[in-house]
Scaffold this active site. Structure first.
Site, PDB file in Angstrom:
ATOM      1  N   GLY A   3      -1.817  -4.232   8.352  1.00 52.38           N
ATOM      2  CA  GLY A   3      -2.897  -5.150   8.166  1.00 52.38           C
ATOM      3  C   GLY A   3      -3.445  -5.514   6.752  1.00 52.38           C
ATOM      4  O   GLY A   3      -2.296  -5.279   5.805  1.00 52.38           O
ATOM      5  N   ARG A  56       0.872  -1.045   0.052  1.00 47.27           N
ATOM      6  CA  ARG A  56      -0.011   0.088  -0.027  1.00 47.27           C
ATOM      7  C   ARG A  56       0.825   1.253  -0.012  1.00 47.27           C
ATOM      8  O   ARG A  56       0.393   2.321  -0.576  1.00 47.27           O
ATOM      9  CB  ARG A  56      -0.790  -0.042   1.265  1.00 47.27           C
ATOM     10  CG  ARG A  56      -1.980   1.073   1.450  1.00 47.27           C
ATOM     11  CD  ARG A  56      -3.067   1.352   0.147  1.00 47.27           C
ATOM     12  NE  ARG A  56      -3.905   0.072   0.239  1.00 47.27           N
ATOM     13  CZ  ARG A  56      -4.970   0.091  -0.105  1.00 47.27           C
ATOM     14  NH1 ARG A  56      -5.422   0.998  -0.910  1.00 47.27           N
ATOM     15  NH2 ARG A  56      -5.695  -1.023   0.022  1.00 47.27           N
ATOM     16  N   ARG A  72      -5.382  -3.865   4.645  1.00 48.09           N
ATOM     17  CA  ARG A  72      -5.360  -2.661   3.664  1.00 48.09           C
ATOM     18  C   ARG A  72      -3.738  -2.452   3.341  1.00 48.09           C
ATOM     19  O   ARG A  72      -3.411  -2.302   2.318  1.00 48.09           O
ATOM     20  CB  ARG A  72      -6.007  -1.546   4.499  1.00 48.09           C
ATOM     21  CG  ARG A  72      -6.053  -0.467   3.336  1.00 48.09           C
ATOM     22  CD  ARG A  72      -6.761   0.887   3.803  1.00 48.09           C
ATOM     23  NE  ARG A  72      -6.883   1.759   2.786  1.00 48.09           N
ATOM     24  CZ  ARG A  72      -6.207   2.612   2.394  1.00 48.09           C
ATOM     25  NH1 ARG A  72      -4.947   2.588   2.881  1.00 48.09           N
ATOM     26  NH2 ARG A  72      -6.529   3.431   1.195  1.00 48.09           N
ATOM     27  N   CYS A  73      -3.023  -2.498   4.487  1.00 52.62           N
ATOM     28  CA  CYS A  73      -1.532  -2.269   4.346  1.00 52.62           C
ATOM     29  C   CYS A  73      -0.692  -3.241   3.077  1.00 52.62           C
ATOM     30  O   CYS A  73       0.263  -2.922   2.355  1.00 52.62           O
ATOM     31  CB  CYS A  73      -0.679  -2.356   5.687  1.00 52.62           C
ATOM     32  SG  CYS A  73      -1.153  -1.036   6.813  1.00 52.62           S
ATOM     33  N   MET A  74      -1.394  -4.372   3.245  1.00 55.52           N
ATOM     34  CA  MET A  74      -0.895  -5.603   2.534  1.00 55.52           C
ATOM     35  C   MET A  74      -1.287  -5.538   0.724  1.00 55.52           C
ATOM     36  O   MET A  74      -1.190  -6.333   0.048  1.00 55.52           O
ATOM     37  CB  MET A  74      -0.990  -6.916   2.928  1.00 55.52           C
ATOM     38  CG  MET A  74      -0.085  -7.141   4.134  1.00 55.52           C
ATOM     39  SD  MET A  74      -0.231  -8.727   4.854  1.00 55.52           S
ATOM     40  CE  MET A  74      -1.836  -9.081   5.028  1.00 55.52           C
TER      41      MET A  74
END
Length: 399
Positions: free
Chosen positions: A386, A155, A388-390
């Site tokens: 989390g 992200r 979204r970060c990935m």
């Protein structure tokens, strides 16, 4: 967005919650096995994940980069710039690494760049000049080139916005090398090379993707955070608002500057048209600024009132529900915030992917009508990021 524009740039992302059609992921690789306890702070990790389990939890970023290297000149340019940004000044070391890389196919080259290069993997210093040999052996640090263990957080190095991309300058030297792969994708990949650039990695101040949320086809949110600076937001806002022709305003969220709140999406994400996750501790501290283009210049004003009311106003909603991470328990909120309870990935309106360990927050999401898909995370969560970060959406359906 017109279909022909979407096809021309390969990108179409106008919300946080439109049904996800195409997304970029990076499966954790050997870069995690090059983490060492004494160098965790240098590489921005708090712990060492077990690679085999992290991969099983995660199960193709590499393919995109490989496709850009089909032309020898592009591969040569990537190698040279990679060595420049790795801080290698010794000419002999560069020569040996160039020979080392030259023996690899494109897939192995990308894997090695991501994993880092151990001194123990390199031969060639046994013959030649004594000064070069001593330079190679000058300290006990075991790497010639550092690993990139944060790469599975796709992200952050760039963000797709509308039919364009924001290519970032990261806050730390450790992570800034990650954006080099994005540069080559959006400069040379036949599908993505025509995407307009809203920001560029050559800028002087940092902007990271975890701080950028697309709240609607007209409204963006950007976090003023530990990792994203005000000057970057000024530059980004002027470019997007002037050129995109779709986005009309940016809401700049000033959040606490700390490791646990490093990006806006660690404390605030969108899960449905009128529902958002939020870490309760920021509600009394957050300040929102509205940025709009007036006569060619960005006009800024502070927005007053509760976060729910600010969102209702600017997203033109009748109501807004803020779903608190950890509910009303300060203990549960702190624990689940540490393992990214607020960091959700929406795959469709009202349908999200979350870490299974955040069971208090997940139950509250379900109580609010959100369809929850949980993934195991005993190792992935050690990296402090989390779902979204990935993930980096390339194409979402319009709302």
């Amino acid at each position: 967005m017109p279909t022909e524009t979407r096809l021309k740039t390969g990108l179409h992302n106008t919300s946080e919650i439109g049904r996800l059609k195409k997304v970029m992921l990076h499966r954790p690789g050997k870069e995690l096995e090059n983490l060492m306890p004494e160098y965790l702070e240098r590489l921005l990790f708090d712990d060492i994940p077990y690679l085999k389990v992290a991969q099983a939890e995660h199960d193709a970023f590499r393919d995109l980069v490989e496709e850009t290297l089909a032309e020898p000149d592009v591969r040569r340019e990537l190698t040279e710039q990679f060595l420049d940004e790795a801080g290698l000044e010794n000419h002999r070391i560069r020569e040996i690494l160039q020979d080392y890389f030259a023996e690899m196919d494109n897939g192995a080259l990308v894997d090695t760049m991501m994993a880092g290069v151990r001194k123990s993997d390199i031969r060639g210093f046994e013959t030649g000049k004594l000064a070069d040999y001593l330079s190679f052996r000058s300290d006990e640090y075991p790497f010639l080139i550092d690993p990139m263990p944060n790469l599975y957080f796709t992200r952050d190095p760039f963000a797709t916005i509308g039919t364009g991309v924001s290519l970032h300058r990261m806050h730390t030297v450790t992570r800034n090398r990650e954006t080099l792969f994005g540069k080559f994708i959006f400069q040379y990949h036949p599908v993505y090379k025509d995407a307009p650039k809203w920001y560029d990695r050559g800028e002087t101040s940092s902007l990271e993707g975890g701080d950028i949320l697309i709240l609607s086809p007209e409204v963006l949110a950007v976090g003023i955070s530990q990792r994203t600076e005000e000057d970057s937001i000024d530059k980004f806002a002027h470019t997007v608002l002037s050129i995109s022709k779709t986005f009309k305003k940016i809401l700049a969220f000033n959040i606490p500057k700390s490791r646990s709140f490093m990006h806006l999406d660690t404390v605030f994400t969108m899960v449905d048209r009128d529902k958002f996750t939020v870490h309760p501790n920021i509600l009394s501290e957050i300040t929102v600024y509205v940025m709009e283009l007036v006569d060619g210049k960005v006009h800024i004003r502070e927005e007053q009132g509760r976060l729910e009311d600010i969102l209702k106003k600017h997203l033109e909603l009748e109501q807004v529900t803020l779903i608190k991470c950890g509910s009303d328990s300060p203990i549960d909120a702190a624990r689940e915030q540490w393992s990214d309870g607020s960091n959700t990935l929406a795959i469709a309106p009202g349908e999200v992917v979350v870490y299974e360990r955040n069971y208090v927050t997940n139950r509250i999401l379900e109580d609010n009508g959100i369809a929850v898909h949980t993934i195991p995370c005993s190792e992935l969560s050690r990296g402090r990021g989390g779902p979204r970060c990935m993930s980096m959406p390339f194409v979402r359906e319009d709302m």
